[in-house]
Design a protein around this motif. Sequence first.
Motif, short mmCIF file in Angstrom:
data_model
loop_
_atom_site.label_atom_id
_atom_site.label_comp_id
_atom_site.label_asym_id
_atom_site.label_seq_id
_atom_site.Cartn_x
_atom_site.Cartn_y
_atom_site.Cartn_z
N PHE A 161 1.00 -1.37 -0.10
CA PHE A 161 0.07 -0.01 0.04
C PHE A 161 0.74 1.15 -0.15
O PHE A 161 0.56 2.23 -0.77
CB PHE A 161 -0.97 -0.07 1.18
CG PHE A 161 -1.75 1.16 1.41
CD1 PHE A 161 -2.84 1.09 0.55
CD2 PHE A 161 -1.44 2.08 2.24
CE1 PHE A 161 -3.87 2.42 0.99
CE2 PHE A 161 -2.18 3.53 2.26
CZ PHE A 161 -3.44 3.23 1.45
N ALA A 162 1.88 1.26 0.68
CA ALA A 162 2.88 2.35 0.83
C ALA A 162 3.56 2.73 -0.36
O ALA A 162 3.66 3.77 -0.87
CB ALA A 162 3.84 2.17 1.89
N ALA A 163 3.79 1.74 -1.15
CA ALA A 163 4.79 1.74 -2.24
C ALA A 163 3.82 1.82 -3.53
O ALA A 163 4.32 2.73 -4.41
CB ALA A 163 5.71 0.31 -2.52
N LEU A 242 19.41 0.07 2.74
CA LEU A 242 19.68 0.25 1.50
C LEU A 242 18.63 0.75 0.77
O LEU A 242 18.71 1.73 -0.21
CB LEU A 242 20.27 -1.13 0.58
CG LEU A 242 21.53 -1.91 1.04
CD1 LEU A 242 21.61 -3.11 0.54
CD2 LEU A 242 22.72 -0.85 0.81
N ALA A 243 17.40 0.34 1.03
CA ALA A 243 16.23 0.70 0.16
C ALA A 243 15.71 2.20 0.67
O ALA A 243 15.59 3.01 -0.36
CB ALA A 243 14.95 0.06 0.55
N ARG A 244 16.28 2.83 1.95
CA ARG A 244 16.08 4.07 2.48
C ARG A 244 17.03 5.05 1.40
O ARG A 244 16.58 6.15 1.22
CB ARG A 244 16.33 4.30 3.70
CG ARG A 244 15.01 3.66 4.65
CD ARG A 244 15.40 3.50 6.01
NE ARG A 244 14.27 3.34 6.98
CZ ARG A 244 14.21 3.18 8.16
NH1 ARG A 244 15.39 3.29 8.92
NH2 ARG A 244 13.25 2.51 8.82
N ARG A 249 11.94 3.30 -7.02
CA ARG A 249 12.11 1.91 -7.85
C ARG A 249 12.79 0.97 -7.10
O ARG A 249 12.63 -0.37 -6.92
CB ARG A 249 12.79 2.19 -9.08
CG ARG A 249 11.70 3.00 -10.14
CD ARG A 249 12.57 3.22 -11.29
NE ARG A 249 11.51 3.69 -12.35
CZ ARG A 249 11.72 3.95 -13.61
NH1 ARG A 249 13.10 3.49 -14.05
NH2 ARG A 249 11.14 4.64 -14.31
N ALA A 250 13.85 1.30 -6.36
CA ALA A 250 14.68 0.56 -5.66
C ALA A 250 14.06 -0.21 -4.37
O ALA A 250 14.05 -1.17 -4.08
CB ALA A 250 15.97 1.23 -4.87
N ARG A 251 13.17 0.78 -3.72
CA ARG A 251 12.31 0.36 -2.37
C ARG A 251 11.34 -0.88 -3.05
O ARG A 251 11.05 -1.79 -2.37
CB ARG A 251 11.79 1.57 -1.96
CG ARG A 251 12.58 2.35 -0.99
CD ARG A 251 11.89 3.26 -0.16
NE ARG A 251 11.35 4.19 -0.75
CZ ARG A 251 11.80 5.52 -1.14
NH1 ARG A 251 12.92 5.62 -0.79
NH2 ARG A 251 11.23 6.30 -1.84
N LEU A 252 10.76 -0.47 -4.24
CA LEU A 252 9.68 -1.50 -4.81
C LEU A 252 10.43 -2.49 -5.19
O LEU A 252 9.70 -3.77 -4.92
CB LEU A 252 9.01 -0.84 -5.74
CG LEU A 252 7.89 -1.58 -6.48
CD1 LEU A 252 6.76 -1.73 -5.54
CD2 LEU A 252 7.32 -0.66 -7.86
N ALA A 253 11.60 -2.52 -5.84
CA ALA A 253 12.17 -3.85 -6.22
C ALA A 253 12.55 -4.69 -4.75
O ALA A 253 12.33 -6.07 -4.98
CB ALA A 253 13.41 -3.75 -6.93
#
Length: 617
Positions: A161-163, A242-244, A249-253
């Motif tokens: 939901f957040a992404a 790392l995602a932060r 796109r990096a967080r979603l992946a």
Amino acid sequence: MLLGGMLVLLVLGSAAPASAHAALRASDPGAGSVVKTAPRHITLTFTESVGLLDDSFRVYSPDNHRVELGEPQHADGASDTARAALPAGLAEGTYTVAWRVVSADSHPVSGAFTFSLGAPSPTPPAAPGDHAEHPVTKSLYDTGRYLAYIAAALLIGTAAFAALCRPPDTAPLRLPLLTGWWTLLIATSALLVLRAPYENGTSPTTALDLGAFTGTLSGRPGLALLTRLALLLLTAAVLLPLARRGGPRARLAAGAAVSVALALTWAAAEHASAGIQVPAAMTSSVLHLLATACWLGGLTALLLTLYRAKTPPPPETVTRFSRLAFLSVTVLVVTGLYQSWRGLGSWSALTDSSYGRTLTAKLAAAVFLLAAAGLSRRWTTLLVTRAAAPATVDARVPEPVGAPVGAGSGGPAADAVDGVDVPNAADVPNAVDVSGEPDVPGEPAMPPPPTADHYRRALRRSVLAEVMVAVVVLLITTVLTGTLPARAEAEAARAPRPQVAGLPGAEAFTIPYDVGTPGGRGTVQIQMDPGRVGENGLQAVVFGPRDALTFVPELRISFTLAAKDIGPIDARLTDRGGYWATSDLTLPLEGTWTMKLTIRVSDLDQVTETRQVEITR
């Protein structure tokens, strides 16, 4: 949506992987058979692949002594078999074989049968019933499994939901994310610790046995739990930082990769990993779990955002979730149809099997869930439409009393103000500057159109109703996950039944009680092994009014055989810390015994119940 509602009748019946226990297909020597020469091995063949335990086989000689066996292994490498080597020099008579294995869906199954060498014994031996499931261990393990399912849905759904929906205020989502992560971590750790006693059918205290614990790590269920635990720790320690630092796109992946990996830990250890069409079943199981999490977990995130966000979510956020929910339902339809076909096997099983009847009950709950979802979608559409509509002016332009036609405007009889026709004073006699007054005497004013806040409040109520119905659906799912699917039930029915004279078994009873005080009612689950003449073990677990484990100060059970004037024989139960048990109850004769149960829930309140128990040789 109506078509989706009809199809979802078969979807949510398998929102969690179904429990399909292995069934014994054949044995060598055969159940109840008489062989002329001593066999070299005992070989069992099952309806699906099974895992072996150190104590998978127990063989008792005609004089009721345990026979030393070789290490259990798969026959010729076939995963659906179990084999143990017998020693040389077996005496003539009847041998009792008790077995216990772990089915592909991670559930232990057990049974027993007899065979005779040369000629049957006059009285076949009865093996102790220590292979039965321990009630406390099973209750704790099942609770851990259900919490893990709910936590995974909350964690994955909130992250999705957040992404994907991108609410402007994500502060309310921190609580469900942390709750889901910690609950899944604790539940997985508990399942890993309880795995050994659950497989062996022993007390939870045996989880402290380091040898048994390390043994579970070599099996597929144990490895799946260990992998899930490592994924959660890796996510918190490495992937999240790392995602932060990366972009959206990096967080979603990263989130998608972790979600798929977590779903695989269920598919790899459940029934999808065995049986027919394994690749398709595992893919379906992963997609089904992810779709369930995105819908129900995302629904919880939306509800928290609607109620707790400082900035109300814009219509775009609600619209994105509506699309996500619709896609999730579509995936649930496709994968649920396949999983239901795989579990049912036939349409008649919907009414002829426990799995089918439980599934039907869930279908009804799913209809209400889809109705609530449709209502939420309607309010979402109205909210977006209202937010996109241009603002209008409802007030009239003031005109002096008695002014000439067109005065002050120099134009036609009606002017346009911000796109809204405003009548001149000449059209309305004695017009005055009072906004909201009726244009014509005696005619009521038109109510103002609903605002975006009105639709937002209605959306909150419908989403709350949707969440409440979803909880009911998940509760029924907990029952369904412990029910044998109809296809496996049919295979077990076609398998040979090793029920012969002298077969060790277990008698189970559920006795309700009510002392007549608030909170003074519930049930007592009693398991008696082997439930035959001679020495027996007995375990009793007390449940309160809400089917929760409860502790009582005293529990007594006695047996009386009135036909032979024997008894009462006190079972002498002792409190084992969560349940009551004894291992030395001796019933000397066969017949219909009267079991008398006395339960005391306080210093003053107690009740006595009786039950007839058939004891055979």
